[in-house]
Design a protein around this motif. Structure first.
Motif, PDB file in Angstrom:
ATOM      1  N   LYS A   2       0.909  -1.155   0.158  1.00  0.00           N
ATOM      2  CA  LYS A   2       0.272  -0.332  -0.069  1.00  0.00           C
ATOM      3  C   LYS A   2       0.995   1.236   0.147  1.00  0.00           C
ATOM      4  N   LYS A   3       0.308   2.550  -0.322  1.00  0.00           N
ATOM      5  CA  LYS A   3       1.217   3.454  -0.283  1.00  0.00           C
ATOM      6  C   LYS A   3       1.384   4.027   0.822  1.00  0.00           C
ATOM      7  N   GLU A   4       1.081   4.427   1.796  1.00  0.00           N
ATOM      8  CA  GLU A   4       1.077   4.627   2.662  1.00  0.00           C
ATOM      9  C   GLU A   4       2.810   3.526   3.358  1.00  0.00           C
ATOM     10  N   GLN A   6       4.812   2.187   1.687  1.00  0.00           N
ATOM     11  CA  GLN A   6       5.852   2.348   0.674  1.00  0.00           C
ATOM     12  C   GLN A   6       6.643   3.996   1.234  1.00  0.00           C
ATOM     13  N   ILE A   7       4.883   4.982   1.686  1.00  0.00           N
ATOM     14  CA  ILE A   7       6.126   5.919   2.443  1.00  0.00           C
ATOM     15  C   ILE A   7       7.423   5.830   3.497  1.00  0.00           C
ATOM     16  N   LYS A  38       3.878  18.561   2.960  1.00  0.00           N
ATOM     17  CA  LYS A  38       2.700  18.014   3.667  1.00  0.00           C
ATOM     18  C   LYS A  38       1.754  19.127   4.079  1.00  0.00           C
ATOM     19  N   ARG A  47      -1.742  15.206  -5.613  1.00  0.00           N
ATOM     20  CA  ARG A  47      -1.429  14.363  -5.522  1.00  0.00           C
ATOM     21  C   ARG A  47      -0.595  14.049  -3.969  1.00  0.00           C
ATOM     22  N   PHE A  49       0.639  11.374  -2.479  1.00  0.00           N
ATOM     23  CA  PHE A  49       1.606  10.244  -2.328  1.00  0.00           C
ATOM     24  C   PHE A  49       2.672  10.628  -3.073  1.00  0.00           C
ATOM     25  N   GLU A  52       5.314  13.674  -1.040  1.00  0.00           N
ATOM     26  CA  GLU A  52       5.731  13.096  -0.302  1.00  0.00           C
ATOM     27  C   GLU A  52       6.621  11.937  -0.414  1.00  0.00           C
ATOM     28  N   MET A  53       6.519  11.091  -1.270  1.00  0.00           N
ATOM     29  CA  MET A  53       7.753  10.395  -2.004  1.00  0.00           C
ATOM     30  C   MET A  53       8.932  11.167  -2.714  1.00  0.00           C
ATOM     31  N   HIS A  86       4.615   5.696 -12.369  1.00  0.00           N
ATOM     32  CA  HIS A  86       4.643   7.083 -10.587  1.00  0.00           C
ATOM     33  C   HIS A  86       5.976   7.197 -10.988  1.00  0.00           C
TER      34      HIS A  86
END
Length: 218
Positions: A2-4, A6-7, A38, A47, A49, A52-53, A86
């Motif tokens: 999941k994205k969270e 991955q962060i 953020k 976006r 995600f 943040e990345m 991405h």
């Protein structure tokens, strides 16, 4: 993944990579840029995600920290399973973040890039920006100040990269220019106060350098 997740994995990874970095580009710089991005995004959109990345990975391939033939940021994104779209979007933002010279345009191509660039530049201003500037100067073995060496408004990225000028010059060659180069309304408001702090610092620096203070005797 999941994205969270991955962060959080990315945050852990960059922290391990930059924990002992002494040039002012350490984990805490990355953390502040991440958090600032953020905060700006909460008011400006974009976006989250991608923002943040890009904020977390923006220094992985920074030329100031050494060159490499392959992108560490891209390799990491591949490792944690980001798809090509991405990866490309995040890498594009990373390429647009850095300041490349006083007379070089570094125009971000998306709201996400605007936000990450603003967050990174805000961390180069104010009290922390001053501390980071002298940390980098010491890391590179540069003089604090030399009155004979005048600031230079670099006309190309290569000129900017080659500069070995004293640290005080960097205020005029970059830091004091950042206020007027912010992209978002949110960052512009924050930049005003940080800019004023740097101006006040320089006023005090030159008074002390020129020994213009009154000596008090008891």
């Amino acid at each position: 993944m999941k994205k969270e997740e991955q962060i959080q994995k990315t945050a852990h990874h960059v922290r391990s990579c930059f924990a002992c970095e002494g040039s002012g580009h350490d984990w805490w710089h990355l953390y502040r840029v991440w958090q600032l991005a953020k905060q700006i995004a909460a008011k400006e959109g974009g976006r989250l995600f991608i923002i943040e990345m890009a904020a977390l990975l923006h220094d992985m391939d920074d030329w100031k920290l050494g060159s490499q033939s392959e992108s560490k940021a891209m390799a990491w994104m591949t490792q944690i399973g980001l798809d090509e779209q991405h990866r490309t979007q995040i890498q594009t933002i990373i390429n647009q973040v850095s300041f490349k010279g006083a007379e070089v345009d570094t125009v971000p191509g998306s709201i996400e890039a605007c936000i990450v660039q603003d967050a990174d530049r805000l961390d180069a201003m104010g009290a922390i920006g001053i501390a980071r500037t002298f940390a980098y100067g010491g890391h590179k073995g540069r003089l604090i100040y030399d009155p004979k060496v005048q600031p230079e408004m670099h006309a190309s990225f290569s000129e900017y990269q080659k500069s070995t000028a004293p640290t005080i010059n960097h205020f005029y060659e970059k830091l004091l220019l950042l206020k007027d180069r912010m992209n978002t309304k949110t960052a512009k408001k924050i930049a005003v106060k940080r800019h004023r702090f740097m101006e006040t610092y320089l006023e005090h620096f030159f008074r002390e350098w020129n020994m213009e203070e009154q000596t008090l005797t008891s």
